[in-house]
Design an enzyme around this catalytic site. Structure first.
Site, short mmCIF file in Angstrom:
data_model
loop_
_atom_site.label_atom_id
_atom_site.label_comp_id
_atom_site.label_asym_id
_atom_site.label_seq_id
_atom_site.Cartn_x
_atom_site.Cartn_y
_atom_site.Cartn_z
N GLU A 355 0.84 -1.20 0.00
CA GLU A 355 0.00 0.00 0.00
C GLU A 355 0.88 1.26 0.00
O GLU A 355 0.47 2.32 -0.46
CB GLU A 355 -0.95 0.00 1.21
CG GLU A 355 -2.15 0.92 1.04
CD GLU A 355 -3.27 0.68 2.04
OE1 GLU A 355 -4.31 0.08 1.68
OE2 GLU A 355 -3.11 1.08 3.21
N HIS A 386 6.75 -26.78 1.64
CA HIS A 386 5.89 -27.82 1.06
C HIS A 386 4.80 -27.20 0.20
O HIS A 386 3.78 -27.83 -0.07
CB HIS A 386 5.30 -28.67 2.18
CG HIS A 386 6.37 -29.35 2.98
ND1 HIS A 386 6.90 -30.57 2.63
CD2 HIS A 386 7.04 -28.95 4.08
CE1 HIS A 386 7.85 -30.89 3.50
NE2 HIS A 386 7.96 -29.92 4.39
O1 F6P Z 1 -7.75 0.04 2.38
C1 F6P Z 1 -7.63 1.40 2.59
C2 F6P Z 1 -7.52 1.80 4.02
O2 F6P Z 1 -7.73 3.16 4.06
C3 F6P Z 1 -6.20 1.43 4.68
O3 F6P Z 1 -5.19 2.31 4.37
C4 F6P Z 1 -6.59 1.44 6.11
O4 F6P Z 1 -5.65 0.81 6.93
C5 F6P Z 1 -7.91 0.71 6.05
O5 F6P Z 1 -8.50 1.17 4.85
C6 F6P Z 1 -8.84 0.93 7.20
O6 F6P Z 1 -9.17 2.28 7.38
P1 F6P Z 1 -9.82 2.80 8.72
O7 F6P Z 1 -8.86 2.58 9.82
O8 F6P Z 1 -10.10 4.26 8.48
O9 F6P Z 1 -11.09 2.04 8.93
#
Ligand code: F6P
Length: 547
Positions: A355, A386
């Site tokens: 990310e 494995h």
């Molecule tokens: O998948 C995108 C994202 O924004 C991540 O960067 C983040 O960790 C996750 O969603 C959860 O976001 P939040 O903590 O705002 O619920």
């Protein structure tokens, strides 16, 4: 851009030269092996199985200098707004700074802010663990369900699993259970809630934004589970929150007095040292392990900040990552902990790294003319052996990080066996990097009496790069070290590539489209509205789904 710098050009030539070498030969040079090995604070890091000479290392260090790595690390650690697309500082390092260490950002001492929340968590967790604070029906709250996704889930779960069988943590968690719900798939909630008694369960809703669709629906699902059995008044005693968005927490119906905050300068995937990780971990294991975990991460923060480039473990992890991805064109990387307790490590680092550095443009928006970012995956050894190691040995080249420990969290020696179970595990840990590096030639295979037709199938080309990290034992402290090592590995690579490792715009488009589909599903299931506004392939699939 960095590819225009002299060191980048020299490294491109170096990559052509290094392809003429084989690790089988490079590993004969004891001086080179010693130069590519670093020891620091209980960690031995061995980079001698990278396709590199000491000259390569020198050029990579030059590249890091030309990229301004040291200056960028200082800028990040001091709170400059280096996340330019979101105009934010990046200060997860402040989350583990010791009490009393000052860091003033925009007129506020952020370390003091951090410790205010840590102190509140300490008190709250002790009240729950000691039974001073009880559930709505007067029962002790012995089980915790943590609801969150992405950075609000992966880090806490990785640490919780790492410490579960550490003797001190195991004893401290006796009689308590910590479960996680991340996926919006209702089966995840069913798994987490199975066998739990709402009267004895504390629910922690973790979301930086408190708007993430999956987390909000799961929070409502679990709230209904509580309310059905205990009534609406129980929510105040059984649900708490971790968020930067206290307004949304209140709107959801959780008393802000039962909320633990953090700040916009903590990226979700870098939030495990904030209340996001600290609250569930303190509830499960008590305060002391949490402090040690934070201390381990802080120690690596100091190391990455202060150590010279060629003796700096996260920098070495990072520059060899750049070498493998951008110069030797290996797009993926395997994380191979020889530790079952680290079974969620690769999943966490996958988010941290992919990310962060899965980007297509540099900081000023120009498309990158080179490959950046890596495909991270991994499983604990020996399980992975494995499974996917076949491809790693004889198929594609996948640079690997082997992580092992001198001592087991749960030592066992079976009567009559020549080695302990941990030594058996570690025999594999030491064997695999050499198998990848040395391989086995056709001559060696033939000399074993293998029929000619079978020889090519049994040849191992070798020359496959890996790094080896050996630590004393998986403890709260070393778990914090590992976390910070890999967070900073990603930082180093991002700084060299010149990308913004701290935004994540790539997750947005799918969310928008899901909203459109959700609206369609609601209209078509309820009011039988016709499917409209989608391409023919998706429209047909939706029709099939609804049929
Ligand atoms: O998948 C995108 C994202 O924004 C991540 O960067 C983040 O960790 C996750 O969603 C959860 O976001 P939040 O903590 O705002 O619920």
């Amino acid at each position: 851009m960095i590819h225009e710098n002299p060191a980048w050009k020299q490294l491109a030539a170096e990559a052509t030269a290094i392809k003429q070498t084989h690790l089988r030969d490079l590993l004969k040079d004891a001086g080179r092996c010693a130069a590519l090995r670093v020891e620091h604070d209980g960690i031995i890091a061995d980079f001698s199985r990278q396709n590199a000479t000491t000259r390569t290392l020198h050029l990579l260090s030059e590249l890091a200098k030309e990229a301004g790595l040291h200056r960028k690390i200082k800028a990040q650690f001091s709170g400059e707004r280096i996340n330019v697309t979101e105009n934010r500082s990046v200060l997860h390092t402040a989350l583990r700074a010791p009490k009393g260490q000052k860091l003033i950002v925009d007129g506020t001492d952020v370390v003091a802010q951090v410790h205010e929340v840590l102190d509140r968590i300490h008190t709250f967790a002790e009240q729950i663990r000691s039974g001073q604070r009880l559930g709505a029906t007067g029962k002790p709250l012995v089980d915790v369900v943590a609801i969150g996704i992405g950075g609000s889930y992966l880090g806490p779960e990785f640490v919780a699993e790492s410490l579960r069988f550490h003797p001190g943590c195991h004893a401290a968690a006796k009689g308590r259970r910590l479960r996680f719900i991340a996926n919006v798939d209702p089966t995840d909630a069913a798994r987490a809630l199975e066998g739990l008694d709402p009267e004895r369960t504390l629910v922690v809703v973790i979301s930086k934004t408190f708007t993430t669709a999956e987390t909000m629906l799961n929070a409502k699902t679990v709230r209904s589970w509580l309310v059905e059995r205990l009534g609406p008044a129980a929510v105040a005693r059984h649900m708490v929150a971790v968020s930067t968005n206290l307004k949304e927490v209140a709107a959801f119906g959780i008393d802000p007095a039962n909320a633990f905050g953090f700040w916009d300068w903590v990226g979700g995937r870098y939030s495990v040292c904030s209340a996001v990780g600290v609250l569930p971990l303190a509830l499960q294991f008590g305060w002391e392990p949490v402090q040690k975990f934070l201390a381990g991460a802080h120690a690596i923060d100091q190391h990455v900040h202060d150590a010279p480039l060629e003796r700096n473990i996260p920098v070495l992890l990072g520059i060899f990552g750049v070498w493998n991805a951008s110069f030797l064109n290996h797009p993926s990387r395997a994380l191979l902990p020889y530790s079952q307790a680290l079974h969620r490590f690769a999943a966490h680092i996958q988010q941290v790294d992919m990310e962060s550095n899965g980007k297509r443009v540099d900081l000023s928006g120009r498309p990158l003319p080179f490959e950046a970012g890596e495909v991270d995956f991994g499983e604990p050894g020996t399980n992975g052996q494995h499974s996917f190691y076949q491809l790693v040995h004889q198929g594609r080249v996948v640079p690997a990080d082997f992580i092992g420990f001198k001592r087991s969290q749960t030592p066992v020696t079976v009567d009559g066996e020549t080695v302990s179970n941990h030594d058996e595990l570690m025999a594999n840990f030491f064997a695999q990097p050499d198998a990848l590096a040395f391989g086995k030639t056709a001559e060696e295979v033939a000399a074993e009496g293998t029929p000619d037709w079978l020889v090519p199938h049994r040849v191992f080309p070798g020359n496959r790069p890996s790094s080896v990290l050996l630590l004393d034992e998986l403890t709260p402290y070393s778990c914090g070290q590992l976390l910070a090592l890999y967070e900073h590995r990603t930082m180093v690579q991002g700084f060299i590539w010149g990308v913004n490792s701290y935004d994540q715009w790539g997750v947005e488009l799918g969310k928008v489209l899901a909203k459109q589909v959700r609206t369609q599903l609601a209209a078509s299931r309820g009011g039988k509205a016709p499917i409209a506004g989608f391409n023919p392939a998706t429209a047909a699939m939706l029709a099939d789904y609804l049929r």
